[in-house]
Enzyme design. Structure first.
Site, PDB file in Angstrom:
ATOM      1  N   HIS A 184      -8.529 -18.294  10.627  1.00  7.10           N
ATOM      2  CA  HIS A 184      -7.387 -18.575  10.989  1.00  7.10           C
ATOM      3  C   HIS A 184      -6.284 -17.484  11.386  1.00  7.10           C
ATOM      4  CE1 HIS A 184      -3.557 -21.095  11.031  1.00  7.10           C
ATOM      5  NE2 HIS A 184      -3.109 -20.348   9.916  1.00  7.10           N
ATOM      6  N   LEU A 241      -6.732 -26.964  12.509  1.00  5.77           N
ATOM      7  CA  LEU A 241      -5.815 -26.652  11.162  1.00  5.77           C
ATOM      8  C   LEU A 241      -5.407 -28.019  10.600  1.00  5.77           C
ATOM      9  CD1 LEU A 241      -4.868 -24.273   9.500  1.00  5.77           C
ATOM     10  CD2 LEU A 241      -2.817 -24.752  10.352  1.00  5.77           C
ATOM     11  N   ARG A 260      -4.113 -18.126   0.208  1.00  6.37           N
ATOM     12  CA  ARG A 260      -5.093 -18.707   1.004  1.00  6.37           C
ATOM     13  C   ARG A 260      -6.561 -18.504   0.670  1.00  6.37           C
ATOM     14  NH1 ARG A 260      -1.838 -19.209   6.764  1.00  6.37           N
ATOM     15  NH2 ARG A 260      -0.664 -21.176   6.104  1.00  6.37           N
ATOM     16  N   GLN A 308      -7.934 -13.934   7.966  1.00  2.89           N
ATOM     17  CA  GLN A 308      -7.825 -15.071   7.170  1.00  2.89           C
ATOM     18  C   GLN A 308      -8.418 -16.242   7.224  1.00  2.89           C
ATOM     19  OE1 GLN A 308      -3.830 -17.213   6.993  1.00  2.89           O
ATOM     20  NE2 GLN A 308      -3.525 -16.004   5.232  1.00  2.89           N
ATOM     21  N   PHE A 320       5.373 -23.683   0.171  1.00  4.71           N
ATOM     22  CA  PHE A 320       4.215 -22.988   0.996  1.00  4.71           C
ATOM     23  C   PHE A 320       3.324 -22.179  -0.207  1.00  4.71           C
ATOM     24  CE2 PHE A 320       2.429 -22.837   5.442  1.00  4.71           C
ATOM     25  CZ  PHE A 320       2.820 -24.169   5.660  1.00  4.71           C
ATOM     26  N   GLU A 376      -0.944 -26.564   5.822  1.00  4.54           N
ATOM     27  CA  GLU A 376      -0.752 -26.192   4.551  1.00  4.54           C
ATOM     28  C   GLU A 376       0.377 -26.960   4.007  1.00  4.54           C
ATOM     29  OE1 GLU A 376      -0.961 -22.052   3.396  1.00  4.54           O
ATOM     30  OE2 GLU A 376       0.437 -22.259   1.709  1.00  4.54           O
ATOM     31  N   ARG A 412      -1.981 -12.811   4.272  1.00  7.93           N
ATOM     32  CA  ARG A 412      -0.486 -13.146   4.919  1.00  7.93           C
ATOM     33  C   ARG A 412      -0.138 -14.619   4.190  1.00  7.93           C
ATOM     34  NH1 ARG A 412       1.183 -17.263   8.899  1.00  7.93           N
ATOM     35  NH2 ARG A 412      -0.832 -17.786   8.995  1.00  7.93           N
ATOM     36  N   HIS A 432      -8.345 -19.909   6.462  1.00  8.77           N
ATOM     37  CA  HIS A 432      -7.534 -21.022   5.916  1.00  8.77           C
ATOM     38  C   HIS A 432      -8.303 -21.821   5.407  1.00  8.77           C
ATOM     39  CE1 HIS A 432      -4.395 -24.197   5.944  1.00  8.77           C
ATOM     40  NE2 HIS A 432      -3.594 -23.335   6.466  1.00  8.77           N
TER      41      HIS A 432
HETATM   42  P1  FAD Z   1       0.339 -16.200  20.790  1.00 12.59           P
HETATM   43  O1  FAD Z   1       1.297 -17.220  20.427  1.00 12.59           O
HETATM   44  O2  FAD Z   1      -1.136 -16.278  20.200  1.00 12.59           O
HETATM   45  O3  FAD Z   1       0.376 -15.779  22.103  1.00 12.59           O
HETATM   46  C1  FAD Z   1      -0.410 -14.949  22.734  1.00 12.59           C
HETATM   47  C2  FAD Z   1      -0.257 -14.693  24.246  1.00 12.59           C
HETATM   48  O4  FAD Z   1      -1.149 -13.566  24.628  1.00 12.59           O
HETATM   49  C3  FAD Z   1      -0.358 -16.006  24.963  1.00 12.59           C
HETATM   50  O5  FAD Z   1       0.673 -16.337  25.874  1.00 12.59           O
HETATM   51  C4  FAD Z   1      -1.843 -15.666  25.803  1.00 12.59           C
HETATM   52  O6  FAD Z   1      -1.767 -16.308  27.043  1.00 12.59           O
HETATM   53  C5  FAD Z   1      -1.421 -13.940  26.055  1.00 12.59           C
HETATM   54  N1  FAD Z   1      -2.732 -13.160  26.257  1.00 12.59           N
HETATM   55  C6  FAD Z   1      -3.490 -12.991  25.427  1.00 12.59           C
HETATM   56  N2  FAD Z   1      -4.403 -12.018  25.948  1.00 12.59           N
HETATM   57  C7  FAD Z   1      -3.997 -11.733  27.256  1.00 12.59           C
HETATM   58  C8  FAD Z   1      -4.288 -10.807  28.498  1.00 12.59           C
HETATM   59  N3  FAD Z   1      -5.500 -10.277  28.383  1.00 12.59           N
HETATM   60  N4  FAD Z   1      -3.713 -10.860  29.453  1.00 12.59           N
HETATM   61  C9  FAD Z   1      -2.421 -11.718  29.478  1.00 12.59           C
HETATM   62  N5  FAD Z   1      -2.033 -12.435  28.428  1.00 12.59           N
HETATM   63  C10 FAD Z   1      -2.784 -12.421  27.367  1.00 12.59           C
HETATM   64  N6  FAD Z   1       2.320 -19.363  11.214  1.00 12.59           N
HETATM   65  C11 FAD Z   1       3.345 -19.412  10.607  1.00 12.59           C
HETATM   66  O7  FAD Z   1       3.885 -18.442  10.330  1.00 12.59           O
HETATM   67  N7  FAD Z   1       3.731 -20.857  10.295  1.00 12.59           N
HETATM   68  C12 FAD Z   1       2.920 -21.930  10.675  1.00 12.59           C
HETATM   69  O8  FAD Z   1       3.357 -22.809  10.308  1.00 12.59           O
HETATM   70  C13 FAD Z   1       1.736 -21.343  11.350  1.00 12.59           C
HETATM   71  N8  FAD Z   1       0.684 -22.551  11.764  1.00 12.59           N
HETATM   72  C14 FAD Z   1      -0.154 -22.279  12.394  1.00 12.59           C
HETATM   73  C15 FAD Z   1      -0.934 -23.370  12.854  1.00 12.59           C
HETATM   74  C16 FAD Z   1      -1.957 -23.280  13.613  1.00 12.59           C
HETATM   75  C17 FAD Z   1      -3.041 -24.359  14.097  1.00 12.59           C
HETATM   76  C18 FAD Z   1      -2.544 -21.903  14.032  1.00 12.59           C
HETATM   77  C19 FAD Z   1      -3.798 -21.849  14.820  1.00 12.59           C
HETATM   78  C20 FAD Z   1      -1.760 -20.909  13.665  1.00 12.59           C
HETATM   79  C21 FAD Z   1      -0.584 -20.990  12.859  1.00 12.59           C
HETATM   80  N9  FAD Z   1       0.221 -20.020  12.330  1.00 12.59           N
HETATM   81  C22 FAD Z   1       1.434 -20.152  11.840  1.00 12.59           C
HETATM   82  C23 FAD Z   1      -0.161 -18.472  12.951  1.00 12.59           C
HETATM   83  C24 FAD Z   1       0.848 -18.324  14.243  1.00 12.59           C
HETATM   84  O9  FAD Z   1       0.992 -19.359  14.934  1.00 12.59           O
HETATM   85  C25 FAD Z   1       0.417 -17.309  14.941  1.00 12.59           C
HETATM   86  O10 FAD Z   1      -0.014 -16.360  14.135  1.00 12.59           O
HETATM   87  C26 FAD Z   1       1.669 -16.793  16.206  1.00 12.59           C
HETATM   88  O11 FAD Z   1       1.969 -17.978  16.701  1.00 12.59           O
HETATM   89  C27 FAD Z   1       1.032 -15.646  16.840  1.00 12.59           C
HETATM   90  O12 FAD Z   1       2.021 -15.624  17.955  1.00 12.59           O
HETATM   91  P2  FAD Z   1       1.984 -14.314  19.060  1.00 12.59           P
HETATM   92  O13 FAD Z   1       3.216 -14.597  19.641  1.00 12.59           O
HETATM   93  O14 FAD Z   1       1.584 -13.114  18.433  1.00 12.59           O
HETATM   94  O15 FAD Z   1       0.643 -14.854  19.858  1.00 12.59           O
END
Ligand code: FAD
Length: 603
Positions: free
Chosen positions: A380, A250, A309, A234, A121, A253, A415, A236
């Site tokens: 992203h 998306l 990126r 970021q 990556f 990568e 990142r 992407h």
């Molecule tokens: P999230 O998974 O976004 O979860 C947030 C949670 O908070 C959800 O349950 C939501 O419902 C809840 N929430 C939000 N606001 C409230 C509120 N007011 N009240 C109650 N609940 C709330 N990263 C990598 O390292 N490798 C990858 O291959 C990769 N691929 C990606 C592909 C895509 C398409 C995208 C968009 C991102 C990718 N990323 C990747 C980034 C990574 O997926 C995210 O940064 C990461 O999953 C975020 O996880 P999190 O637990 O912080 O939040």
């Protein structure tokens, strides 16, 4: 005073993506009662969309890899404004978190000798991303969810938190509503972990899901926490650009990690023209070497498509601006070309990139094993977010913890791909552990019913307005404005103008009216999210203005170079007593000698 249904836990986790689930598991394992709240259904958080993989220096594919190389790569990717202690903990602990996921049932792709396979990556020196095809996030969520449901965690699905409640300085609960019926709820807790994910919905073109409206950042800011590095958003390099209905989705990568190349309308592989000096020794200068690298040749250097990126995104923007773009305003990403090199390339692509194959087939009628894709940059990931203590993940508000994308510091100015999935489990675990500890050492606080009444009244106010403004229109105008004025290429005039427009949008948001009742009312939900989007948009614009240089994801055409004055500072945003947004520059803590030495050695 209205009588709202009240729930009580030692630790309340807000957000059920990878960070929230991992925090909830850890807190629960520490023996405290845990509530887990999420906007959508359990298992549908944004993490599920993650594709390419999780970065951890397991050294399975290249045994030269170790935490030191991962740390040095992360710091270089972040242009050295990372909170070094977070980057250190992350690099050291990520391998254990990946092995733990495997022990809990995650089925990663394997090497020939049965170990967890790792792929290349951008910005990672060695193949480092453990993955499950291009559905890594799905497997992670499935695993964490399966593990978590057996731990007695109480889950509140389809609930949105609107405000944090404090007793003096300490956070003691949260106030929100269940989305189906619109009824208000009070959650009392001794400690709270915010794990609400990103801010992508502040922009028009984004890979982020509808949940990413920056709620956690706005909740923390309102409660007195600081936001760090908000200027670093970021973009992407590769999102879908056609058809319009799928714009921003998306294109992992992983496509480039498997040998995909970027070309312009002249068929030129333009990334070879722009290899930055500090990456020159690591980057291939001919196609053949880049391809050998993708096949796992340890002597070969990586292709220029796998540079960081921000760099790749800016090269794409340059090609488009200079008239060498594709018909729909992007460039070409071609993985089909590998058929020249591999007899079974179509099967290989379908096996390694199944989601990408289906995504393009179903959404754009493109067979990526035969045709190239049209791609362009998409918003992203937020490197900025809630400022936390690197070891325990608590913000400056006692009892308020944060982990995952809503927290910040590990990534600095940019990142590396794969570092988020590892960040969310490394720091999710830490947040859960220390929130449980805090809960054991503190009692439940008093709820301020006066504050509750104010939040509840503000919550239903849109129903009492005559609807001079439409929530969707205000949201759309904000997203377009951020895209145009605080996007990939920035300058002072445009960002000053953005701040004026944000003020105007705030006034318009205050006039938004909604019709119908509180039972699953998307217009009302959008209205309530608007305030959060406006807060994070203002924070991004203010921080981007303050950093008068280009570094990592921030590119200022009026200050196109790095500036020593900003080399060792972070921007910090907080709410002033008069309600205005304040910004200050905070010097980075001095890096200890043993880490400086690691960086030197890795150079
Ligand atoms: P999230 O998974 O976004 O979860 C947030 C949670 O908070 C959800 O349950 C939501 O419902 C809840 N929430 C939000 N606001 C409230 C509120 N007011 N009240 C109650 N609940 C709330 N990263 C990598 O390292 N490798 C990858 O291959 C990769 N691929 C990606 C592909 C895509 C398409 C995208 C968009 C991102 C990718 N990323 C990747 C980034 C990574 O997926 C995210 O940064 C990461 O999953 C975020 O996880 P999190 O637990 O912080 O939040």
């Amino acid at each position: 005073m209205a009588d709202y249904e009240t729930f009580q836990h030692d630790v309340l986790v807000i957000g059920a993506g990878g960070a929230g689930l991992r925090a909830a598991i850890e807190a629960s394992a520490a023996g405290v009662s845990v509530g887990l709240v999420c906007k959508s259904l359990l298992g549908k958080a944004h993490t599920v969309m993650a594709e390419g993989g999780i970065a951890a220096a397991l050294g399975n594919v290249d045994d030269r890899d170790n935490w030191k190389v991962h740390f040095a790569d992360t710091m270089r990717g972040g242009q050295y404004v990372n909170q070094w202690r977070m980057a250190e903990l992350h690099a050291k602990e990520a391998p254990d978190r990946v092995r733990e996921l495997e022990a809990w049932g995650a089925v990663f792709d394997r090497t020939k000798d049965g170990r967890i396979l790792q792929r290349n990556f951008g910005g990672h020196k060695y193949p480092r991303l453990a993955h499950v095809g291009d559905r890594t996030g799905l497997e992670m969520i499935r695993t964490l969810q399966d593990h978590g449901v057996h731990q007695g965690i109480e889950v509140y699905m389809e609930h949105t938190i609107l405000a944090l409640l404090k007793d003096g300085e300490r956070v003691v609960g949260a106030f929100g509503y269940e989305r189906e019926r619109g009824r208000f709820r009070i959650f009392r807790a001794k400690a709270i972990v915010l794990a609400t994910g990103g801010i992508g919905r502040a922009y028009k073109i984004t890979s982020n899901s509808w949940e990413s409206t920056g709620d956690g950042l706005a909740l923390a800011y309102e409660a007195g926490a600081e936001l760090i590095d908000m200027e670093f958003v970021q973009f992407h390099p590769t999102g879908m650009i056609w058809p319009p209905s799928v714009m921003g989705i998306l294109v992992t990568e992983g496509v480039r990690g498997e040998g995909g190349i970027l070309t312009n309308s002249e068929g030129k592989r333009f990334m070879f023209d722009s290899i930055p000096e500090n990456y020159r020794t690591q980057t291939a200068d001919n196609s053949e070497e880049g391809w050998r690298y993708c096949l796992g040749d340890k002597e070969a250097r990586r292709p220029p498509e796998l540079l960081t990126r921000d760099h790749v995104a800016r090269c794409i923007v340059r090609e488009i601006k200079e008239g060498r773009g594709s018909p729909h305003g992007g460039v070409y990403l071609d993985i089909a070309w590998i058929k020249e090199k591999m007899p079974n390339s179509a099967e290989h692509i379908k096996r390694k990139l199944p989601s990408m194959y289906h995504q393009f087939k179903q959404l754009a009628d493109i067979d990526i094993t035969e045709q190239s894709m049209e791609v362009g940059p998409t918003t992203h990931y937020a490197m900025g977010g809630i400022h936390v203590d690197p070891d325990i993940q608590m913000s400056r508000v006692p009892g308020l913890f944060a982990a995952g994308e809503c927290a910040a510091g590990i990534n600095g100015a940019n990142r590396l791909g794969g570092n988020s999935l590892s960040d969310i489990v490394v720091f999710g675990k830490r947040a859960g552990e220390f929130a449980a500890k805090f809960a054991k050492e503190n009692s439940l606080g008093q709820i301020d019913h006066g504050k509750l009444e104010i939040v509840a009244r503000e919550g239903v106010a849109p129903f009492e307005r005559n609807g001079a403004e439409n929530p969707y229109q205000v949201q759309k105008d904000l997203q377009e404005m951020m895209q145009d004025l605080v996007g990939i290429v920035r300058n002072e005039n445009e960002m000053r103008s953005a701040l004026g427009k944000i003020d105007n949008l705030k006034s318009r948001a205050a006039k938004v009216g909604v019709t119908g009742n509180r039972e699953f009312n998307p217009g009302w939900h959008t209205t309530l999210d608007l305030e959060n989007l406006l807060t994070v948009s203002e924070a991004i614009a203010r921080a981007a203005l303050e950093r008068k240089e280009s570094r990592g994801a921030q590119f200022r055409e009026d200050y196109p170079n790095k500036d020593e004055r900003f080399a060792k500072v972070n921007t910090m945003i907080s709410k002033a007593p008069d309600g205005s947004m304040q910004i200050r520059l905070e010097p980075l803590p001095e890096m200890p000698d043993y880490l400086k030495q690691v960086i030197e050695e890795m150079k």
